[in-house]
Scaffold this motif. Structure first.
Motif, mmCIF file in Angstrom:
data_model
loop_
_atom_site.group_PDB
_atom_site.id
_atom_site.type_symbol
_atom_site.label_atom_id
_atom_site.label_comp_id
_atom_site.label_asym_id
_atom_site.label_seq_id
_atom_site.Cartn_x
_atom_site.Cartn_y
_atom_site.Cartn_z
ATOM 1 N N VAL B 212 0.884 -1.194 -0.064
ATOM 2 C CA VAL B 212 0.117 0.037 0.007
ATOM 3 C C VAL B 212 0.903 1.152 -0.092
ATOM 4 O O VAL B 212 1.514 1.519 0.986
ATOM 5 C CB VAL B 212 -1.126 -0.117 1.081
ATOM 6 C CG1 VAL B 212 -1.787 1.189 1.229
ATOM 7 C CG2 VAL B 212 -1.958 -1.372 1.251
ATOM 8 N N PRO B 213 0.723 2.048 -0.878
ATOM 9 C CA PRO B 213 1.830 3.364 -1.111
ATOM 10 C C PRO B 213 1.091 4.264 -0.240
ATOM 11 O O PRO B 213 0.006 4.530 0.070
ATOM 12 C CB PRO B 213 1.452 3.565 -2.571
ATOM 13 C CG PRO B 213 0.218 3.214 -2.998
ATOM 14 C CD PRO B 213 -0.137 2.000 -2.271
ATOM 15 N N ASP B 214 1.965 5.291 0.010
ATOM 16 C CA ASP B 214 1.659 6.448 0.828
ATOM 17 C C ASP B 214 1.572 7.658 -0.436
ATOM 18 O O ASP B 214 0.348 8.438 0.093
ATOM 19 C CB ASP B 214 3.014 7.140 1.245
ATOM 20 C CG ASP B 214 2.980 6.193 2.432
ATOM 21 O OD1 ASP B 214 2.358 5.807 3.404
ATOM 22 O OD2 ASP B 214 4.564 5.977 2.407
ATOM 23 N N VAL B 215 2.002 7.435 -1.553
ATOM 24 C CA VAL B 215 1.596 8.352 -2.535
ATOM 25 C C VAL B 215 1.647 7.930 -3.869
ATOM 26 O O VAL B 215 2.165 7.002 -4.046
ATOM 27 C CB VAL B 215 2.735 9.785 -2.821
ATOM 28 C CG1 VAL B 215 2.249 10.687 -3.463
ATOM 29 C CG2 VAL B 215 2.918 10.227 -1.323
ATOM 30 N N VAL B 216 0.725 8.217 -4.791
ATOM 31 C CA VAL B 216 0.640 7.557 -6.100
ATOM 32 C C VAL B 216 0.983 8.867 -7.061
ATOM 33 O O VAL B 216 0.061 9.748 -7.103
ATOM 34 C CB VAL B 216 -0.621 7.083 -6.334
ATOM 35 C CG1 VAL B 216 -1.036 6.511 -7.781
ATOM 36 C CG2 VAL B 216 -0.968 5.850 -5.393
ATOM 37 N N HIS B 217 1.835 8.722 -8.067
ATOM 38 C CA HIS B 217 1.946 9.642 -9.232
ATOM 39 C C HIS B 217 1.361 8.921 -10.437
ATOM 40 O O HIS B 217 1.637 7.687 -10.707
ATOM 41 C CB HIS B 217 3.447 9.823 -9.416
ATOM 42 C CG HIS B 217 4.124 10.361 -7.980
ATOM 43 N ND1 HIS B 217 4.053 11.559 -7.721
ATOM 44 C CD2 HIS B 217 4.728 9.726 -6.974
ATOM 45 C CE1 HIS B 217 4.681 11.877 -6.266
ATOM 46 N NE2 HIS B 217 5.265 10.404 -6.018
ATOM 47 N N VAL B 218 1.051 9.821 -11.266
ATOM 48 C CA VAL B 218 0.790 9.283 -12.632
ATOM 49 C C VAL B 218 1.678 10.062 -13.546
ATOM 50 O O VAL B 218 1.885 11.026 -13.778
ATOM 51 C CB VAL B 218 -0.723 9.435 -12.924
ATOM 52 C CG1 VAL B 218 -1.025 9.091 -14.404
ATOM 53 C CG2 VAL B 218 -1.631 9.024 -12.060
ATOM 54 N N MET B 219 2.527 8.916 -14.401
ATOM 55 C CA MET B 219 3.326 9.549 -15.563
ATOM 56 C C MET B 219 2.793 9.462 -16.759
ATOM 57 O O MET B 219 2.129 8.355 -17.067
ATOM 58 C CB MET B 219 4.514 8.544 -15.163
ATOM 59 C CG MET B 219 5.684 9.539 -15.585
ATOM 60 S SD MET B 219 7.280 8.573 -14.848
ATOM 61 C CE MET B 219 8.546 9.102 -16.338
#
Lengths: 442, 249
Positions: B212-219
């Motif tokens: 489970v991530p803390d932050v999600v980025h979309v590239m």
């Protein structure tokens, strides 16, 4: 009109003088004379001779020192102490120093009951029947062989008895001692009896700063059902010229697996001329060569399938650095009667620097129609993706390169299949790579 | 821990990364998601130091040090680890020899002593057991004859042994079946620590159910176009990347 006389090179002239100075009262003087005439008629081989195209011996061998002076026992013992490639292998030893058998340095414990041995000199003194086999190989075919027959000083006449299973390996150690250039010439003749099993190690070593020369011819008769591992380790001194021929003849169902390990000498040519003289026999012929500086290492192979159902597998690997040159010539001949032959040859070279060079010449001559034969040859550099993977795990560049070169060479070494011998040669490879950092980073 | 500022990268004259900004704090898990060809793998290779990538602008700081000036092996010794999307097979190099060489090389670079054989063996055995890696696998040459799942588990084994502080995982979930995915994710979760951060690159959301991530980025097309919490991954799973491909175009 007579043929114009060929102008001799300086080395050929020197050889003619050395030959003229040999002891005239010798039991094989006629054999010597015939052989030397055969040599002189063609001279040293050069690049216009197809077999020597990549190893121009006329150019590479400018000097020809006279027969080596026999070494004193202390020099001999000191030189032998440096010849330790197979120290970790349980072995008996036949020691030749400057081409002369040294009984006091030899050790036949553990195998004495299973072998018969005499030095070639002792045999010749008795007018031994061994001479028949000298005549069995035409010196006109090979300048190495012709010079060997002309100048031979001594050798091992070794027979492993029928059915004997040797409990230790037997090393034929060929060592050059002393600081004076000289030519050592050995002729070993080995017969492995019917159903016998043996590991034979043939080693060559000598001092780095001396421009000595080695000419060694080893004939091996492998009788029916025998099983033999034959490992040559060539670690001659850095200025040496090393010429060696291994000539095995293999009888029915016998297994003969030779391995040629070459790291030494300024110029070396290791020829294997293997003939199947029986059916359903097999040979796994392998080798590695590692060269640096301006070394020139040549591995030449002729495998002659004359009879049906024989198998030969050839795998040769080379790692070439500095401005060194490597040569592999491999020829598989399949004669009309040799149906069901299985012959697979592979030669792979790794070039470690921009100045390194490798010539790869595989040849198949097939005259039978029901055979499986193939060959492959590659020449490349260290794989960048593998290198990056190792480095990304924290292994520095030169260590990663060493690991990859070692892995490349190990594939051939491991085929020897005898652990002590494999680890001895792997240790030697590591040692060589340790000294090779400057070449790798070039 | 990791600070990427305005990173531009070219490969063979073609600009792949076009101004990446990313900040990863200690102990956090960042997921980078995005369509194929958006530059995710390029980012991971640039962080690990692969040669053929040319950085034309921007900087990457790792604990304050200029990462881009370091050799790949120096980065590893400093604590950067890349779990490869396609782990390389290296015939002739035994897995154990490799693990030991890598571990000792890093220890040496950090001025620590080499591990003794028993210490090393114990470390490997413990880590291998957790990842369901058999001793038979460890006897083989590195990744040779390993299935896709075995190779990925082997990557996590290396991560566990080398104990990096920044773990970059490039599509570690690709080629994994559901059981292997669970083993890999458990392995990763066991390594989560206050001083260790993760950049998890993935195309699919399913890995992020387990890690489970803390932050999600979309590239997309070489830029980070959106940043959010774990819920962003779920949204992407539902809607796909179509919006972002158009938005970036």
């Amino acid at each position: 009109m007579a043929e114009p006389t060929r102008i001799r090179t300086k080395a050929e002239e020197a050889l003619a003088n050395h030959f003229a100075a040999l002891d005239g009262d010798d039991p094989i003087r006629e054999i010597r004379a015939t052989a030397f005439d055969a040599f002189l008629s063609k001279g040293l081989p050069h690049r216009r001779i197809e077999d020597w195209k990549y190893t121009d011996l006329r150019n590479l061998m400018r000097e020809a020192p006279g027969p080596a002076v026999p070494a004193g026992i202390d020099d001999a013992r000191a030189a032998l102490a440096g010849a330790d490639v197979f120290d970790g292998v349980d072995r008996a030893r036949l020691v030749f120093v400057n081409g002369v058998f040294m009984p006091s340095l030899s050790d036949m414990a553990g195998v004495a009951g299973d072998i018969e041995f005499a030095s070639l000199n002792a045999f010749l003194a008795r007018g031994g029947a061994v001479l028949d086999r000298f005549a069995g190989t035409d010196p006109g075919e090979s300048p190495i062989l012709a010079l060997n027959s002309a100048f031979v000083r001594d050798g091992a006449i070794l027979r492993v008895k029928d059915g004997a299973k040797l409990s230790r390996a037997v090393e034929i150690a060929n060592v050059f001692a002393g600081g004076k250039p000289g030519l050592q010439t050995m002729r070993h003749q080995v017969r492995i009896g019917r159903g016998a099993e043996a590991t034979i190690l043939e080693t060559f070593s000598g001092p780095d700063g001396v421009a000595y020369q080695t000419n060694a011819v080893t004939e091996v008769q492998v009788d029916a059902d025998a099983r033999v591992r034959w490992v040559v380790a060539q670690e001659e001194g850095a200025e040496a010229i090393h010429l060696h021929m291994l000539i095995p003849r293999i009888a029915d169902r016998a297994v003969f697996d030779p391995f040629n390990f070459a790291t030494g000498a300024r110029v070396a040519r290791a020829e294997i001329r293997l003939a199947f003289e029986g059916e359903a026999a097999s040979a796994g012929i392998r080798g590695i060569a590692v060269a640096r500086g301006r070394q020139h290492l040549d591995a030449t192979l002729i495998v002659d399938h004359a009879l049906p159902n024989c198998t030969s597998k050839e795998l040769f690997k080379a790692a070439i650095g500095g401005e060194a040159k490597g040569v592999f010539q491999g020829k598989i001949i399949v004669r009309p009667d040799a149906q069901k032959t299985d012959g697979q040859m592979m030669s792979q070279a790794l070039l470690l620097s921009d100045g390194a060079e490798f010539s790869n010449k595989p040849e198949l001559e097939i005259f039978a129609d029901d055979v499986i034969c193939g060959h492959g040859a590659t020449c490349g550099q260290i794989d960048e993706d593998m290198l990056f993977f190792l480095r990304s795990r924290g292994i520095d560049k030169s260590e990663a390169e060493r690991l990859l070169i070692q892995a490349f060479l190990a594939e051939a070494i491991e085929e020897i299949g005898e652990e002590a011998v494999v680890s001895a040669l792997e240790a030697r490879t590591r040692h060589w790579l340790g000294a090779e950092q400057e070449v790798l980073s070039a | 821990m990791l600070e990427i500022k305005n990173l531009h990268v070219e490969v063979e004259g073609k600009e792949i990364l076009r101004g990446i900004d990313l900040s990863v704090e200690d102990g956090t898990v960042h997921a980078i998601m995005g369509p194929n060809g958006s530059g995710k793998s390029t980012l991971s290779y640039v962080l690990a130091g692969k040669e053929e990538y040319e950085v034309t602008a921007g900087e990457v700081l790792f604990n304050g040090r200029n990462l881009l000036e370091m050799e790949p092996d120096e980065r590893a010794a400093a604590g950067v680890f890349l779990a490869f999307q396609y782990p390389i097979e290296i015939p002739g190099v035994g897995t154990m020899t490799f693990l030991r060489t890598a571990l000792n090389a890093q220890r040496k670079a950090r001025g620590e002593g080499e591990l003794s054989t028993p210490e090393f063996m114990r470390l490997v055995r413990e880590a291998a057991q957790r990842l369901n890696i058999s001793s038979e696998m460890l006897k083989r040459p590195l990744n040779v004859g390993f299935s896709g799942g075995e190779k990925k588990r082997n990557e996590i084994l290396q991560m566990a042994l080398l104990a990096p502080t920044l773990c970059v995982m490039d599509e570690t979930d690709s080629g994994l079946d559901i059981d292997a995915l669970r083993i890999v994710a458990e392995g990763v979760n066991a390594l989560r620590a206050p001083n260790r951060s993760f950049v998890v690159i993935t195309h699919y959301q399913r890995l992020l159910n387990h890690i489970v991530p803390d932050v999600v980025h979309v590239m997309s097309r070489g830029r980070i176009v959106r940043t959010g919490g774990p819920e962003l991954a779920l949204e992407l799973e539902e809607k796909g990347y179509a919006d972002y491909v158009e938005e970036a175009a």
